[in-house]
Scaffold this motif. Sequence first.
Motif, PDB file in Angstrom:
ATOM      1  N   ARG A 219      45.465   0.315 -33.433  1.00 15.44           N
ATOM      2  CA  ARG A 219      45.402   1.771 -33.658  1.00 15.44           C
ATOM      3  C   ARG A 219      46.510   2.488 -32.901  1.00 15.44           C
ATOM      4  NH1 ARG A 219      39.028   2.412 -32.585  1.00 15.44           N
ATOM      5  NH2 ARG A 219      38.267   1.312 -34.414  1.00 15.44           N
ATOM      6  N   LYS A 220      46.736   2.078 -31.647  1.00 21.99           N
ATOM      7  CA  LYS A 220      47.781   2.731 -30.850  1.00 21.99           C
ATOM      8  C   LYS A 220      49.155   2.464 -31.445  1.00 21.99           C
ATOM      9  CE  LYS A 220      47.396   3.729 -26.586  1.00 21.99           C
ATOM     10  NZ  LYS A 220      47.376   3.795 -25.126  1.00 21.99           N
ATOM     11  N   LYS A 224      47.634   6.275 -33.778  1.00 23.98           N
ATOM     12  CA  LYS A 224      46.322   6.939 -33.700  1.00 23.98           C
ATOM     13  C   LYS A 224      45.846   6.999 -32.255  1.00 23.98           C
ATOM     14  CE  LYS A 224      44.853   5.343 -38.273  1.00 23.98           C
ATOM     15  NZ  LYS A 224      43.883   4.500 -39.007  1.00 23.98           N
ATOM     16  N   LYS A 225      45.221   8.132 -31.919  1.00 26.76           N
ATOM     17  CA  LYS A 225      44.667   8.288 -30.579  1.00 26.76           C
ATOM     18  C   LYS A 225      43.277   7.673 -30.534  1.00 26.76           C
ATOM     19  CE  LYS A 225      47.127  12.290 -28.729  1.00 26.76           C
ATOM     20  NZ  LYS A 225      46.985  13.623 -28.103  1.00 26.76           N
ATOM     21  N   VAL A 226      42.996   7.023 -29.419  1.00 28.22           N
ATOM     22  CA  VAL A 226      41.692   6.383 -29.263  1.00 28.22           C
ATOM     23  C   VAL A 226      40.886   7.138 -28.218  1.00 28.22           C
ATOM     24  CG1 VAL A 226      40.488   4.240 -28.715  1.00 28.22           C
ATOM     25  CG2 VAL A 226      42.749   4.150 -29.790  1.00 28.22           C
ATOM     26  N   LYS A 227      39.745   7.702 -28.657  1.00 30.32           N
ATOM     27  CA  LYS A 227      38.879   8.442 -27.735  1.00 30.32           C
ATOM     28  C   LYS A 227      37.789   7.522 -27.191  1.00 30.32           C
ATOM     29  CE  LYS A 227      39.502  12.988 -29.860  1.00 30.32           C
ATOM     30  NZ  LYS A 227      38.809  14.139 -30.506  1.00 30.32           N
TER      31      LYS A 227
END
Length: 258
Positions: A219-220, A224-227
């Motif tokens: 994802r990174k 994409k940001k990972v919460k």
Amino acid sequence: MRSIWNGSVSFGLVSIPIKLFSASEDRKIDLDMLDRHDNARIRYKRINEDTGKEVAWKDIVKGYKMDDEYVVLEKEDFEIANMKKSKTIDIEEFVAEKEVSDLLFKKPYFLQPQKDGEKSYNLLRNALKKTKKLGIATFVMRQKEHLSLIGVYENTLVLHVIRFADEIRDPSELKIPKSKVSKKEIDMALSLIDNYTAKFELDKYEDVYNDQLMKIIERKKSGKKVKPKKHKSEPTKATDLMAKLKASLEAKKKSKAS
């Protein structure tokens, strides 16, 4: 698999030539250390502290400091220290499997017989399997003496390197509470354990952390940001213990019924 030690296992006057193989492997994701400023890899070098120059592996030896001077030890010095233990895993006695605490176990190794050791290998394996006993042995590997237990895993002799007594810390230093537990609470806990009891099947359990970490890496990489998901574990208060046990038992019974 590649063997990491060759020698023999002995019990009584019986000697079994064997090869030792690592029985486990790490499944960690291979992560490099980077400089945060430019993502350049961090390298470690073997530096001579007097000259400041890098030293090749072939020029590195081991030494023991004595009276402000180093005594250099060569490969043969380690072998001379105990030639027999460097070549032989000598079973000194046998103990019941149930007498050995899990706390002692460090690392497992598979044993494979070499030429002319097949029959005596099978003899020891079958005898240990029938008696449910483990052989206690010591041997030297990589310049270190190891205490070990020899038992059976599936159809293979396995050697478990275990800890010496002086490697185990004294648990009396811990602050263990002396809270009293009622018979009713114990009975409820026993019932809960009984409902959760199943046959041990190793294949049911998987290391999911590595898979989850790989998903985060992917994802990174895609931007994409990972919460992070918040997780808070509340300790069960003494006054709520019985209610929690009852609720757990009911939930397990419902899951079994469905």
